[in-house]
Structures are given as structure tokens and as C-alpha cells.
Design an enzyme around this catalytic site. Structure first.
Site, PDB file in Angstrom:
ATOM      1  N   GLY A 119      52.831  42.354  41.601  1.00 37.99           N
ATOM      2  CA  GLY A 119      51.413  41.983  41.544  1.00 37.99           C
ATOM      3  C   GLY A 119      50.514  43.082  42.073  1.00 37.99           C
ATOM      4  N   VAL A 121      48.598  43.365  44.990  1.00 34.55           N
ATOM      5  CA  VAL A 121      48.864  43.805  46.373  1.00 34.55           C
ATOM      6  C   VAL A 121      50.337  44.171  46.539  1.00 34.55           C
ATOM      7  CG1 VAL A 121      48.864  43.124  48.807  1.00 34.55           C
ATOM      8  CG2 VAL A 121      46.976  42.413  47.317  1.00 34.55           C
ATOM      9  N   VAL A 166      59.894  32.095  42.624  1.00 35.90           N
ATOM     10  CA  VAL A 166      60.276  31.660  43.981  1.00 35.90           C
ATOM     11  C   VAL A 166      60.383  30.141  44.120  1.00 35.90           C
ATOM     12  CG1 VAL A 166      59.452  33.698  45.222  1.00 35.90           C
ATOM     13  CG2 VAL A 166      57.857  31.798  44.761  1.00 35.90           C
ATOM     14  N   LYS A 198      53.457  24.134  43.884  1.00 34.20           N
ATOM     15  CA  LYS A 198      54.913  24.311  43.974  1.00 34.20           C
ATOM     16  C   LYS A 198      55.246  25.712  44.482  1.00 34.20           C
ATOM     17  CE  LYS A 198      56.593  21.088  40.452  1.00 34.20           C
ATOM     18  NZ  LYS A 198      57.093  20.987  39.065  1.00 34.20           N
ATOM     19  N   TYR A 252      45.242  25.795  46.118  1.00 36.42           N
ATOM     20  CA  TYR A 252      45.488  27.077  46.788  1.00 36.42           C
ATOM     21  C   TYR A 252      45.272  26.948  48.297  1.00 36.42           C
ATOM     22  CZ  TYR A 252      45.237  32.174  47.521  1.00 36.42           C
ATOM     23  OH  TYR A 252      45.443  33.468  47.947  1.00 36.42           O
ATOM     24  N   THR A 282      40.101  41.147  48.807  1.00 35.77           N
ATOM     25  CA  THR A 282      40.690  42.484  48.694  1.00 35.77           C
ATOM     26  C   THR A 282      40.526  42.992  47.259  1.00 35.77           C
ATOM     27  OG1 THR A 282      42.321  41.795  50.336  1.00 35.77           O
ATOM     28  CG2 THR A 282      42.839  43.779  49.083  1.00 35.77           C
TER      29      THR A 282
HETATM   30  O1  UDX Z   1      32.120  37.006  38.117  1.00 37.87           O
HETATM   31  C1  UDX Z   1      32.047  36.487  39.253  1.00 37.87           C
HETATM   32  C2  UDX Z   1      33.167  36.190  40.056  1.00 37.87           C
HETATM   33  C3  UDX Z   1      32.965  35.612  41.279  1.00 37.87           C
HETATM   34  N1  UDX Z   1      31.721  35.354  41.747  1.00 37.87           N
HETATM   35  C4  UDX Z   1      31.494  34.802  43.098  1.00 37.87           C
HETATM   36  O2  UDX Z   1      31.946  35.787  44.023  1.00 37.87           O
HETATM   37  C5  UDX Z   1      32.485  35.175  45.178  1.00 37.87           C
HETATM   38  C6  UDX Z   1      33.894  35.662  45.393  1.00 37.87           C
HETATM   39  O3  UDX Z   1      34.699  35.138  44.373  1.00 37.87           O
HETATM   40  P1  UDX Z   1      36.181  35.631  44.082  1.00 37.87           P
HETATM   41  O4  UDX Z   1      36.617  34.920  42.859  1.00 37.87           O
HETATM   42  O5  UDX Z   1      36.247  37.108  44.065  1.00 37.87           O
HETATM   43  O6  UDX Z   1      37.044  35.180  45.341  1.00 37.87           O
HETATM   44  P2  UDX Z   1      36.912  33.972  46.382  1.00 37.87           P
HETATM   45  O7  UDX Z   1      36.318  34.550  47.611  1.00 37.87           O
HETATM   46  O8  UDX Z   1      36.233  32.790  45.814  1.00 37.87           O
HETATM   47  O9  UDX Z   1      38.439  33.612  46.597  1.00 37.87           O
HETATM   48  C7  UDX Z   1      39.324  34.589  47.099  1.00 37.87           C
HETATM   49  O10 UDX Z   1      39.367  34.430  48.468  1.00 37.87           O
HETATM   50  C8  UDX Z   1      40.253  35.217  49.220  1.00 37.87           C
HETATM   51  C9  UDX Z   1      41.597  35.444  48.594  1.00 37.87           C
HETATM   52  O11 UDX Z   1      42.616  34.801  49.284  1.00 37.87           O
HETATM   53  C10 UDX Z   1      41.713  35.188  47.136  1.00 37.87           C
HETATM   54  O12 UDX Z   1      41.772  36.434  46.506  1.00 37.87           O
HETATM   55  C11 UDX Z   1      40.662  34.384  46.458  1.00 37.87           C
HETATM   56  O13 UDX Z   1      41.030  33.060  46.528  1.00 37.87           O
HETATM   57  C12 UDX Z   1      32.386  33.679  44.922  1.00 37.87           C
HETATM   58  O14 UDX Z   1      31.229  33.197  45.530  1.00 37.87           O
HETATM   59  C13 UDX Z   1      32.272  33.555  43.411  1.00 37.87           C
HETATM   60  O15 UDX Z   1      31.589  32.403  43.001  1.00 37.87           O
HETATM   61  C14 UDX Z   1      30.618  35.649  40.976  1.00 37.87           C
HETATM   62  O16 UDX Z   1      29.487  35.430  41.390  1.00 37.87           O
HETATM   63  N2  UDX Z   1      30.818  36.207  39.750  1.00 37.87           N
END
Ligand code: UDX
Length: 419
Positions: A119, A121, A166, A198, A252, A282
Site C-alpha cells: 500500500g 504507507v 489478513v 473484518k 473504520y 498523511t
Molecule cells: O476532495 C475532497 C476530499 C476530502 N475533502 C475533505 O477534506 C477533509 C479530509 O478528508 P480525507 O478524505 O483526506 O481524510 P479524513 O481526514 O476524513 O480521514 C482520514 O483520517 C486520517 C486517516 O486515518 C485516514 O487516512 C482517513 O480516514 C475532510 O473534511 C473531507 O470532507 C474535501 O473537501 N474534498
């Protein structure tokens, strides 16, 4: 006749002036101009919409610094960034990469299992372990991982790549297990919530059983999502979180919470040697083009001249760390005696609207920013408190968001021919 001013008025004025001068000095000392400018410069920077929501954190890397190395001499995982870039910036020269692997006597070599090793990371962690000269078994079911992320190691005598899920048992004689396997992007983990549950529950049990059987040290990669939509800011490890147990993110959030519970249950009951990393947002090279998380979405949208999509108002905040810092943190934790959960993240916090503007300014000034519907249960503020990481495992991020973004843009430009 000249007006005579009483000496007492002079004295009064002098006191008032002296007091005003004293106040001015005090204000300048409390809010030094340089500090205000550094924060603005750091956001690229864009004046915060609401400065109250933004706290850069005192542990963020210096905003003008440029990293040229990763890792540390203490852990033995220090490499030149220029060398590491050969592993993910095309064209990949396998012979050149293999020549960089450090020689280790068999007796010194650790046998390390990385679940989810193909993946985003996981593959960077595999790279670092391989370069150090360890023996690495990488298992992945390729749901979000890609064989191409680790194919430069295929055939190397220190490397095994195993297609395995896994959710099912797995056995190998190993000294350390880095348990990363799980989809991490919200669209991916919500795609099949039962599978995600799971993976986090059965998958973690299987790896803990293995750790117990072969007496391996076990590191769980948990997440900042265990804090849910946090009521405290920034988030310390002592905070128990605010998670909706029946919402769309629960597969999650709760999956990782149960994975943490399992980890400490095996520690208490079976004396398994455990570590738990709570990973904050990240980004970096090898993110999937269709990852769906905000950093890769915004970068790719700007590069493709498509609208940058903000979900909701954009006032929600996130703090972003570059993937090489995370790998350093995971290895620092694994090689330390500290057993409680440790936040791994960069406290550099942005509202999503600010971040969209930042990406537009950096990559494509013609980009349009578009607001779409907010996603359900989206955490509103997120920033790691990394005091524990600093004190206990002597880790803190070194890469600025700016440098990380530049490196990631370069990766996408070189590796995605469609751009
Ligand atoms: O195109 C996009 C994607 C995301 N976002 C927003 O950007 C923020 C971050 O969203 P992401 O999808 O990047 O990630 P999230 O912070 O919601 O979740 C992440 O949290 C930490 C890690 O464990 C995981 O990688 C993931 O679950 C959210 O508020 C989301 O609504 C946008 O505004 N536009």
C-alpha cells in the site's frame, strides 16, 4: 503674561507617557511581529479565515527548511532523500536500487512482516526496511495496495511478496510485525463496511495470534479517527474520543478502536509485546490516483485543470504529514520500549478552504474552487498533540507541508502519463 504650568502636571504627563510606553513594549513582547509574520508566511500564505481555528503548533518543522535526509542514525534508518527518490520516481532502475541495500550478517538481520506492505504507507516502510538490510515479508490482498509499489524488490534475496488477506490466518517466523493492512481512505473503507470491520477485527486477531505464537513485537497502525469528531483540541492520546458508533465512518473508526482494544487485551492476557501508532492525515508519493483523500484529490484536480472540490463549507480543519516522517515515526515507535498509543502527525493545521487556496496558488492559479455537499459525520477539527511522541520516542516531523506537496506533485507529474 506667560502661562505657568504647575510642576505636578509635568509629573502626571510623564507618568502617563511612561505607562503607555511600558504597555507598548509589553504588547510587542507578547505578540512579536516576527511570530505573526512567520505564521502568515507559513500558510503560504493565506490569511486564516478565522485565525482562532488555526494553530500551527510549536512542533511544526521550520517553514523555510528543506529536508535532504530521512531517518536517524540512532535507529539506523537514515538515507539521503535523493537516493530514496530513486525508488518511486520513474524510471525505476532495479539494479541501482538493490546496490543501495546495506549488508547485514544473518545474525544481525531482523525478520519483519509488513501487512498491507504494497500500500501507500506500507510500501515506503518496506523500502526503508529493505534498504537497511532487514529480511522483509510483505503481505497484501491488493484491495488498495499495488504490486507495482514494491515490484522493485521482487527477486531480491531479502524479500518475499505474498498475496494474502489478513482476514485469514497467516504464519511465518518473524521478529517484528508492522500491521498496516486496512483501507484508509474514507471512500475505500466505506465501499464495503463489513469487509473493513473484518479486516480490522479478524485481521488484527490473526496478527496478534501470530505475534503471540512466534513471540514477535507487534505494532498496530491505528488512526486519528479513533478520536471521531473531537471535542478537545488538539487531540492528546488520553482523550477517549467522540465517535458515532452507527454512522458511515464507524466501520473504520470503531474497527480501529476494537483493534486497539484487542492489542492491549493480548498484551495484558498473553503478554504480547505491543505498540500502537495513531496516524494523522498523511500524504505523499504512491497515493493512488483514485485514493479520494483530500491531498491527492486537490493536487490532481489542480494538475488536470478540474475544479477543486471542497466537501461542505471548508471550515473543517486537518493537519498534514509527509509520508517519510510517518515511516520514521513508525520505526522509532517499534524500536522503543514505550507501549501506550502514540500520535504520529504534523501539527501544521489548515482549514480545508485554506488548503484548497494553497494548492491553487502552488499548482494552478486558474483552478476553480467548488463547494459540494458535506460528508456525514466529517470531523470538524483535527490536530495532533505530539508531546508524547517527542518525549517518549524522540520523534517529531521534519518535512514541511510545502516540501511534501512539491515532492508529491513531482511524483504525480512523472508517474501519471495522462497528466
Ligand atoms: O476532495 C475532497 C476530499 C476530502 N475533502 C475533505 O477534506 C477533509 C479530509 O478528508 P480525507 O478524505 O483526506 O481524510 P479524513 O481526514 O476524513 O480521514 C482520514 O483520517 C486520517 C486517516 O486515518 C485516514 O487516512 C482517513 O480516514 C475532510 O473534511 C473531507 O470532507 C474535501 O473537501 N474534498
Amino acid at each position: 503674561m506667560g502661562v505657568r504650568v504647575k510642576p505636578s502636571i509635568f509629573v502626571g504627563r510623564f507618568i502617563v507617557l511612561a505607562f503607555a510606553f511600558f504597555c507598548l513594549i509589553a504588547v510587542v513582547n507578547i505578540f512579536p511581529l516576527s511570530k505573526v509574520m512567520t505564521v502568515q508566511a507559513a500558510v503560504g500564505r493565506i490569511a486564516p479565515r478565522n485565525p482562532q481555528t488555526i494553530n500551527m503548533g510549536e512542533n511544526t518543522p521550520k517553514q523555510n527548511s528543506t529536508q535532504t535526509t530521512v531517518g536517524s542514525d540512532f535507529i539506523g534508518n537514515k538515507f539521503e532523500l535523493a537516493d530514496l527518490r530513486n525508488l518511486y520516481l520513474a524510471p525505476i532502475d532495479k539494479q541501482k536500487i538493490w546496490a543501495m541495500v546495506r549488508k547485514k550478517a544473518r545474525s544481525q538481520q531482523k525478520r519483519v512482516l509488513v501487512t498491507g506492505g504494497a500500500g501507500f504507507v506500507g510500501s515506503h516502510l518496506v523500502d526503508r526496511l529493505m534498504l537497511m538490510g532487514e529480511y522483509v515479508i510483505c503481505i497484501d490482498n491488493y484491495f488498495t495496495g499495488r504490486r507495482s509499489n514494491v515490484e522493485h524488490w521482487e527477486g531480491h534475496p531479502n524479500f518475499e511478496l505474498v498475496r494474502h488477506d489478513v482476514e485469514y490466518e497467516y504464519t511465518a517466523e518473524v521478529d517484528q510485525i508492522y500491521h498496516l493492512a486496512c483501507p484508509a481512505s474514507p471512500p475505500h473503507y466505506q465501499y464495503n463496511p463489513i469487509k473493513t470491520l473484518k479486516t480490522s477485527s479478524l485481521g488484527t486477531i490473526n496478527m496478534l495470534e501470530l505475534a503471540k505464537k512466534v513471540k514477535a513485537r507487534f505494532l498496530l497502525t491505528s488512526t486519528s479517527e479513533v478520536y471521531g469528531d473531537p471535542e478537545v483540541h488538539p487531540q492528546k492520546e488520553e482523550y477517549w474520543g467522540h465517535v458515532n458508533p452507527i454512522g458511515p465512518r464507524a466501520c473504520y473508526d470503531e474497527g480501529k478502536r476494537v483493534a486497539e482494544t484487542l492489542t492491549y487485551a493480548y498484551h495484558r492476557h498473553d503478554n504480547v509485546d505491543v505498540r500502537v501508532a495513531r496516524i494523522f492525515n498523511t500524504f505523499g508519493p504512491r497515493m493512488n490516483e483514485n485514493d479520494g483523500r483530500v491531498v491527492s484529490n486537490f493536487i490532481l484536480q489542480a494538475l488536470k485543470n478540474e475544479p477543486i472540490t471542497i466537501y461542505g463549507s471548508g471550515t473543517q480543519t486537518r493537519s498534514f504529514q509527509y509520508v517519510h516522517d510517518l515511516v520514521d515515526g513508525l520505526m522509532a515507535l517499534m524500536n522503543n520500549e514505550f507501549k501506550l498509543p502514540v500520535n504520529l502527525g504534523n501539527p501544521d493545521e489548515y482549514t480545508i478552504a485554506q488548503f484548497a487556496e494553497y494548492i491553487r496558488n502552488e499548482i494552478n492559479k486558474n483552478s476553480i474552487i467548488k463547494n459540494l455537499n458535506a460528508t456525514e459525520d466529517d470531523p470538524q477539527r483535527r490536530q495532533p498533540d505530539i508531546t508524547r511522541a517527542k518525549n517518549e520516542i524522540h520523534w517529531q516531523p521534519a518535512f514541511t507541508v510545502k516540501q511534501g506537496i512539491q515532492e508529491t506533485v513531482e511524483y504525480f507529474k512523472i508517474n501519471l502519463p495522462s497528466l
